[in-house]
Design a protein around this motif. Structure first.
Motif, PDB file in Angstrom:
ATOM      1  N   LEU A 196     -12.791   1.880  -4.409  1.00  0.00           N
ATOM      2  CA  LEU A 196     -10.854   1.681  -3.978  1.00  0.00           C
ATOM      3  C   LEU A 196     -10.558   2.210  -2.791  1.00  0.00           C
ATOM      4  O   LEU A 196     -11.131   2.762  -2.528  1.00  0.00           O
ATOM      5  CB  LEU A 196     -10.489   2.399  -5.861  1.00  0.00           C
ATOM      6  N   ARG A 197      -9.611   1.279  -2.381  1.00  0.00           N
ATOM      7  CA  ARG A 197      -8.451   1.682  -1.274  1.00  0.00           C
ATOM      8  C   ARG A 197      -7.384   2.168  -1.755  1.00  0.00           C
ATOM      9  O   ARG A 197      -6.656   1.275  -1.863  1.00  0.00           O
ATOM     10  CB  ARG A 197      -9.154   1.512   0.245  1.00  0.00           C
ATOM     11  N   LEU A 198      -6.400   3.539  -1.822  1.00  0.00           N
ATOM     12  CA  LEU A 198      -5.657   3.582  -1.789  1.00  0.00           C
ATOM     13  C   LEU A 198      -4.678   3.230  -0.765  1.00  0.00           C
ATOM     14  O   LEU A 198      -5.535   4.213   0.651  1.00  0.00           O
ATOM     15  CB  LEU A 198      -5.266   4.648  -2.062  1.00  0.00           C
ATOM     16  N   SER A 199      -3.260   3.459  -0.340  1.00  0.00           N
ATOM     17  CA  SER A 199      -2.719   3.297   0.435  1.00  0.00           C
ATOM     18  C   SER A 199      -1.947   3.588   0.545  1.00  0.00           C
ATOM     19  O   SER A 199      -1.200   4.068  -0.465  1.00  0.00           O
ATOM     20  CB  SER A 199      -2.337   1.891   1.495  1.00  0.00           C
ATOM     21  N   CYS A 200      -0.726   3.842   1.457  1.00  0.00           N
ATOM     22  CA  CYS A 200       0.291   5.061   1.529  1.00  0.00           C
ATOM     23  C   CYS A 200       1.573   4.527   2.577  1.00  0.00           C
ATOM     24  O   CYS A 200       0.755   5.348   3.283  1.00  0.00           O
ATOM     25  CB  CYS A 200       0.087   7.117   1.402  1.00  0.00           C
ATOM     26  N   ALA A 201       2.280   3.943   2.528  1.00  0.00           N
ATOM     27  CA  ALA A 201       3.303   3.456   3.143  1.00  0.00           C
ATOM     28  C   ALA A 201       4.483   4.343   3.219  1.00  0.00           C
ATOM     29  O   ALA A 201       4.779   4.615   3.083  1.00  0.00           O
ATOM     30  CB  ALA A 201       3.925   2.345   2.936  1.00  0.00           C
ATOM     31  N   ALA A 202       4.670   5.260   4.729  1.00  0.00           N
ATOM     32  CA  ALA A 202       5.157   6.138   4.617  1.00  0.00           C
ATOM     33  C   ALA A 202       7.102   5.495   5.746  1.00  0.00           C
ATOM     34  O   ALA A 202       6.300   4.947   6.406  1.00  0.00           O
ATOM     35  CB  ALA A 202       4.109   7.210   6.109  1.00  0.00           C
ATOM     36  N   SER A 203       7.728   5.923   4.915  1.00  0.00           N
ATOM     37  CA  SER A 203       9.054   5.806   5.760  1.00  0.00           C
ATOM     38  C   SER A 203       9.690   7.142   5.993  1.00  0.00           C
ATOM     39  O   SER A 203       9.635   7.528   5.208  1.00  0.00           O
ATOM     40  CB  SER A 203       9.746   4.503   5.480  1.00  0.00           C
ATOM     41  N   GLY A 257      -2.404   0.266  -4.482  1.00  0.00           N
ATOM     42  CA  GLY A 257      -4.457   0.720  -4.562  1.00  0.00           C
ATOM     43  C   GLY A 257      -4.937   0.916  -5.512  1.00  0.00           C
ATOM     44  O   GLY A 257      -6.383   0.951  -5.751  1.00  0.00           O
ATOM     45  N   GLY A 258      -4.359   1.897  -6.192  1.00  0.00           N
ATOM     46  CA  GLY A 258      -4.561   2.439  -7.277  1.00  0.00           C
ATOM     47  C   GLY A 258      -5.431   1.308  -8.546  1.00  0.00           C
ATOM     48  O   GLY A 258      -5.362   0.319  -8.365  1.00  0.00           O
TER      49      GLY A 258
END
Length: 123
Positions: free
Chosen positions: A18-25, A8-9
């Protein structure tokens, strides 16, 4: 171990969003914290916003009223909505997580980190 992938950067003009996303696994226990940190060239890394399993949120003073941290537990995704961006918000933004509820607050440093996503704000 938790794997974190930011997205999202980008580049925007001052005043933009801007909207940043962080996918966690990986393994996130019932007690955890997640947060956004940033680092500008030549400057120290700084904490932007954090959230824990209780939903407790802490913002840095310099983003209050402009940035919003949120999470979608069903998607295991953390977000950072950034509005009214300023040139001083330039930097690499990192998602981080820790297995302890208060592990994202000073003086602790979270144990797991993403690779970062670049945010560039032009005046």
């Amino acid at each position: 171990q938790v794997q974190l992938v930011e997205s999202g950067g980008g580049s925007v003009q001052a005043g933009g969003s801007l909207r940043l996303s962080c996918a966690a696994s990986g393994y996130l226990r019932s007690s955890y914290c997640m947060g956004w940190f940033r680092q500008a060239p030549g400057k120290e890394r700084e904490r932007v916003a954090t959230i824990n399993n209780y939903g407790s949120i802490v913002y840095a003073n310099f983003v209050k009223g402009r940035f919003t941290i949120s999470q979608d537990n069903a998607k295991n995704t953390l977000y950072l909505q950034m509005n009214s961006l300023k040139p001083e918000d330039n930097g690499m933004y990192y998602c981080a997580a820790d297995r302890w509820t208060y592990g994202c607050l000073p003086p602790r440093v979270p144990s797991d980190w993403g690779q970062g996503t670049q945010v560039t704000v032009s005046s």
